[in-house]
Design an enzyme around this catalytic site. Structure first.
Site, PDB file in Angstrom:
ATOM      1  N   GLY A 152     -17.971  -2.110  17.729  1.00 20.27           N
ATOM      2  CA  GLY A 152     -16.867  -2.717  18.466  1.00 20.27           C
ATOM      3  C   GLY A 152     -16.141  -1.665  19.277  1.00 20.27           C
TER       4      GLY A 152
ATOM      5  N   GLY B 121      -9.000  -1.199  14.235  1.00 14.62           N
ATOM      6  CA  GLY B 121      -7.547  -1.193  14.410  1.00 14.62           C
ATOM      7  C   GLY B 121      -6.896  -2.021  13.319  1.00 14.62           C
TER       8      GLY B 121
ATOM      9  CB  THR C 106      -0.905  -0.006   1.241  1.00 15.19           C
ATOM     10  OG1 THR C 106      -1.677  -1.191   1.192  1.00 15.19           O
ATOM     11  CG2 THR C 106      -1.830   1.191   1.257  1.00 15.19           C
TER      12      THR C 106
ATOM     13  CD  GLU D 133      -4.081  -8.887  -1.770  1.00 11.86           C
ATOM     14  OE1 GLU D 133      -3.499  -9.306  -2.764  1.00 11.86           O
ATOM     15  OE2 GLU D 133      -5.250  -9.222  -1.464  1.00 11.86           O
TER      16      GLU D 133
ATOM     17  CD  GLU E 215      -3.381  -8.642   9.885  1.00 10.85           C
ATOM     18  OE1 GLU E 215      -3.515  -9.057  11.044  1.00 10.85           O
ATOM     19  OE2 GLU E 215      -2.710  -7.639   9.600  1.00 10.85           O
TER      20      GLU E 215
ATOM     21  CE  LYS F 257      -8.885  -9.346  10.843  1.00 12.81           C
ATOM     22  NZ  LYS F 257      -9.384  -9.257   9.477  1.00 12.81           N
TER      23      LYS F 257
ATOM     24  CG  LEU G 242      -4.632 -10.203   1.741  1.00 15.86           C
ATOM     25  CD1 LEU G 242      -4.305 -10.261   3.211  1.00 15.86           C
ATOM     26  CD2 LEU G 242      -3.837 -11.245   0.987  1.00 15.86           C
TER      27      LEU G 242
ATOM     28  CE  LYS H 106       0.227   0.399   6.697  1.00 15.18           C
ATOM     29  NZ  LYS H 106       0.367   0.502   5.260  1.00 15.18           N
TER      30      LYS H 106
ATOM     31  CB  CYS I 223      -5.011  -2.043   6.622  1.00 18.08           C
ATOM     32  SG  CYS I 223      -3.903  -3.232   5.875  1.00 18.08           S
TER      33      CYS I 223
HETATM   34  C1  UDX Z   1      -8.592  -4.419   6.164  1.00 17.90           C
HETATM   35  C2  UDX Z   1      -9.479  -4.445   4.905  1.00 17.90           C
HETATM   36  O1  UDX Z   1     -10.727  -5.066   5.221  1.00 17.90           O
HETATM   37  C3  UDX Z   1      -8.789  -5.184   3.777  1.00 17.90           C
HETATM   38  O2  UDX Z   1      -9.585  -5.136   2.603  1.00 17.90           O
HETATM   39  C4  UDX Z   1      -7.429  -4.537   3.526  1.00 17.90           C
HETATM   40  O3  UDX Z   1      -6.706  -5.191   2.527  1.00 17.90           O
HETATM   41  C5  UDX Z   1      -6.597  -4.506   4.811  1.00 17.90           C
HETATM   42  O4  UDX Z   1      -7.344  -3.836   5.833  1.00 17.90           O
HETATM   43  P1  UDX Z   1      -7.949  -6.122   8.112  1.00 17.90           P
HETATM   44  O5  UDX Z   1      -7.079  -5.043   8.668  1.00 17.90           O
HETATM   45  O6  UDX Z   1      -7.408  -7.500   8.043  1.00 17.90           O
HETATM   46  O7  UDX Z   1      -8.430  -5.758   6.613  1.00 17.90           O
HETATM   47  O8  UDX Z   1      -9.259  -6.135   9.018  1.00 17.90           O
HETATM   48  P2  UDX Z   1     -10.837  -6.004   8.885  1.00 17.90           P
HETATM   49  O9  UDX Z   1     -11.438  -7.351   8.992  1.00 17.90           O
HETATM   50  O10 UDX Z   1     -11.281  -5.156   7.762  1.00 17.90           O
HETATM   51  O11 UDX Z   1     -11.116  -5.247  10.271  1.00 17.90           O
HETATM   52  C6  UDX Z   1     -10.490  -4.006  10.560  1.00 17.90           C
HETATM   53  C7  UDX Z   1     -10.936  -3.485  11.898  1.00 17.90           C
HETATM   54  O12 UDX Z   1     -12.317  -3.127  11.869  1.00 17.90           O
HETATM   55  C8  UDX Z   1     -10.798  -4.496  13.041  1.00 17.90           C
HETATM   56  O13 UDX Z   1     -10.350  -3.825  14.196  1.00 17.90           O
HETATM   57  C9  UDX Z   1     -12.206  -5.030  13.222  1.00 17.90           C
HETATM   58  O14 UDX Z   1     -12.480  -5.503  14.528  1.00 17.90           O
HETATM   59  C10 UDX Z   1     -13.019  -3.774  12.920  1.00 17.90           C
HETATM   60  N1  UDX Z   1     -14.387  -4.074  12.458  1.00 17.90           N
HETATM   61  C11 UDX Z   1     -14.601  -4.705  11.275  1.00 17.90           C
HETATM   62  C12 UDX Z   1     -15.472  -3.677  13.245  1.00 17.90           C
HETATM   63  O15 UDX Z   1     -15.299  -3.098  14.333  1.00 17.90           O
HETATM   64  N2  UDX Z   1     -16.735  -3.926  12.783  1.00 17.90           N
HETATM   65  C13 UDX Z   1     -16.971  -4.553  11.591  1.00 17.90           C
HETATM   66  O16 UDX Z   1     -18.165  -4.742  11.243  1.00 17.90           O
HETATM   67  C14 UDX Z   1     -15.877  -4.956  10.810  1.00 17.90           C
END
Ligand code: UDX
Length: 429
Positions: free
Chosen positions: A251, A255, A124, A149, A153, A318, A151, A261, A258
């Site tokens: 929630g 955090g 990114t 990308e 985690e 998460k 995806l 940042k 991604c």
């Molecule tokens: C994110 C993007 O979803 C992904 O497309 C990108 O490539 C990288 O960043 P990720 O950081 O793995 O992915 O986590 P994600 O599942 O999106 O959750 C991010 C944060 O949002 C977590 O802290 C999660 O707990 C929170 N979250 C997510 C919520 O509080 N409520 C939700 O409904 C969804």
């Protein structure tokens, strides 16, 4: 499809799934990783990150004979038609992305690149980086593409195998189409665009999702204020197909590596180009307030935190990851400690012997029950499945006082109350 020769530089969250997926599509892939410990683990099929299903995928690729590893990116790129940059872009103090790993990798490989090859940026990176990479390579016989990308985690394998869309940017449309073809998957949309737009899509998508969560977190606070029920509110909103049910879960704040940042970087890039993205600035601010709202709920139940034992269930940002980078748990716990609370935490991915600096001041327990023992309030911060099925009637007798703050709205409030708990969720109680 013709098998291509591919080098993926960087054996992390993006590089490993990318290398595994491309090799399972029949391409000959070499994954370059300069950290010797990481490299040795990968060569033995051990994945240095916690990611369900990824180890099996890598093993499959190694067994198929299409995935190999190298310490030297310069060596690895020599015979490759495509080179994917998947190195980290950490955050600088001012919120901008630090490009030093990207530029170091480009500098290392530029002279070794095979004529006609395409360098694809998957890290990114700020808008305009493809141009910087092109300048650094400075070779008319090498093309550059930008392939953000998406995806997540914890579901990296699923997301990589079946992406909703493949975004491919290049200032040469033919190049973009060629690289997109490597990932072609029935059911995935493909968006072919220029580099600046591809780079912008990544930031805009993440900022949109983060803003959506901030909205839903504020909607939960609104429900608390007016006495509405958050669960029903989400149902009533989500059945509108324009809104939907995805990313609608309140929630403790968003955090991870991604969203924090990328939202800051988007605001900074806007500023650098004379645009104030005030909505995203607002979402960042709202997210900080969310950490405080969690603490407020704890205080609403126990009063002054001095000397109070608080049990925390979940420290990762998460579930289904061992990642605590920018986890909401960290600022929440820091405030509790600063106010004199004694914090005992359990997370399935954290060992009691863990001495990481972000855990300073926290007593790590070996089980959810142990963390709850003697506590005056139990705070669920991560939505690990084991917490959902926990028998609260076994937990209540262990605790000093039976209070729960359920920041993930995982538990049934009525069942918790039947087991003797005073329950506060997010927008429900
Ligand atoms: C994110 C993007 O979803 C992904 O497309 C990108 O490539 C990288 O960043 P990720 O950081 O793995 O992915 O986590 P994600 O599942 O999106 O959750 C991010 C944060 O949002 C977590 O802290 C999660 O707990 C929170 N979250 C997510 C919520 O509080 N409520 C939700 O409904 C969804």
């Amino acid at each position: 499809m013709r098998a291509s020769t591919i080098c993926v530089i960087g054996g992390g969250y993006v590089g490993i799934p990318t290398a595994a997926i491309l090799s399972l599509r029949g391409h000959q892939v070499v994954l370059a990783e300069n950290n010797e410990l990481r490299l040795a683990a990968l060569q033995q099929g051990n994945i240095p990150i916690f990611e369900p299903g990824l180890e099996a995928l890598v093993e499959q690729a190694i067994t198929a004979g299409t995935l190999s590893f190298s310490k030297s990116a310069a060596e690895a790129v020599k015979d490759c038609e495509y080179v994917f940059l998947c190195v980290p872009t950490p955050q600088d103090d001012d919120g901008s992305a630090d490009l030093s790993y990207v530029m170091e990798a480009v500098h290392e490989i530029r002279a070794q690149l095979k004529p006609g090859c395409v360098v694809v940026n998957k890290s990114t990176v700020p808008v305009g980086t493809a141009l910087l990479v092109e300048r650094e390579i400075s070779r008319a016989d090498v093309k550059v593409a930008s392939n953000p990308e998406f995806l997540r985690e914890g579901s990296a394998v699923e997301d990589s195998l079946k992406p909703d869309r493949i975004v491919m940017g290049s200032n040469d449309t033919h190049t973009a189409k060629m690289v997109a073809e490597l990932f072609a998957n029935p059911g995935s949309a493909t968006v072919i665009t220029d580099c600046v737009t591809a780079e912008s899509i990544k930031y805009a998508a993440n900022a949109f999702l983060a803003t959506k969560i901030s909205f839903i977190n504020e909607a939960a606070a609104f429900c608390d204020a007016v006495g509405a029920d958050m669960r029903d509110l989400v149902l009533g909103m989500g059945f509108d197909r324009r809104i939907g049910f995805e990313v609608m879960q309140p929630g403790p704040g968003w955090g991870g590596s991604c969203f924090p940042k990328d939202t800051r970087a988007l605001v900074k890039i806007g500023e650098d180009h004379g645009y104030d993205f005030s909505l995203v600035r607002g979402a960042i601010e709202s997210n900080k307030n969310q950490f405080q709202r969690v603490v407020d709920k704890i205080e609403a139940l126990v009063g002054d935190l001095k000397g109070v034992t608080v049990a925390i269930w979940g420290l990762t940002f998460k579930a289904n990851t061992d990642d605590r980078r920018s986890s909401p748990a960290i600022p929440v716990v820091a405030t509790l400690l600063a106010r004199g609370a004694l914090v005992r935490a359990y997370d399935p991915t954290v060992q009691p012997s863990d001495e990481s600096s972000d855990l300073a001041g926290i007593t790590i327990s070996g089980s959810a029950e142990e963390a709850a023992t003697g506590a005056e309030v139990l705070v669920i911060l991560t939505e690990w499945t084991e917490f959902r099925w926990m028998n609260l009637s076994n937990i209540a007798p262990l605790m000093g006082k039976t209070n729960i703050v359920d920041t993930r709205n995982m538990l049934d409030p009525e069942a918790a109350k039947r087991d003797g708990f005073t329950y506060l969720g997010m927008g429900r109680s």
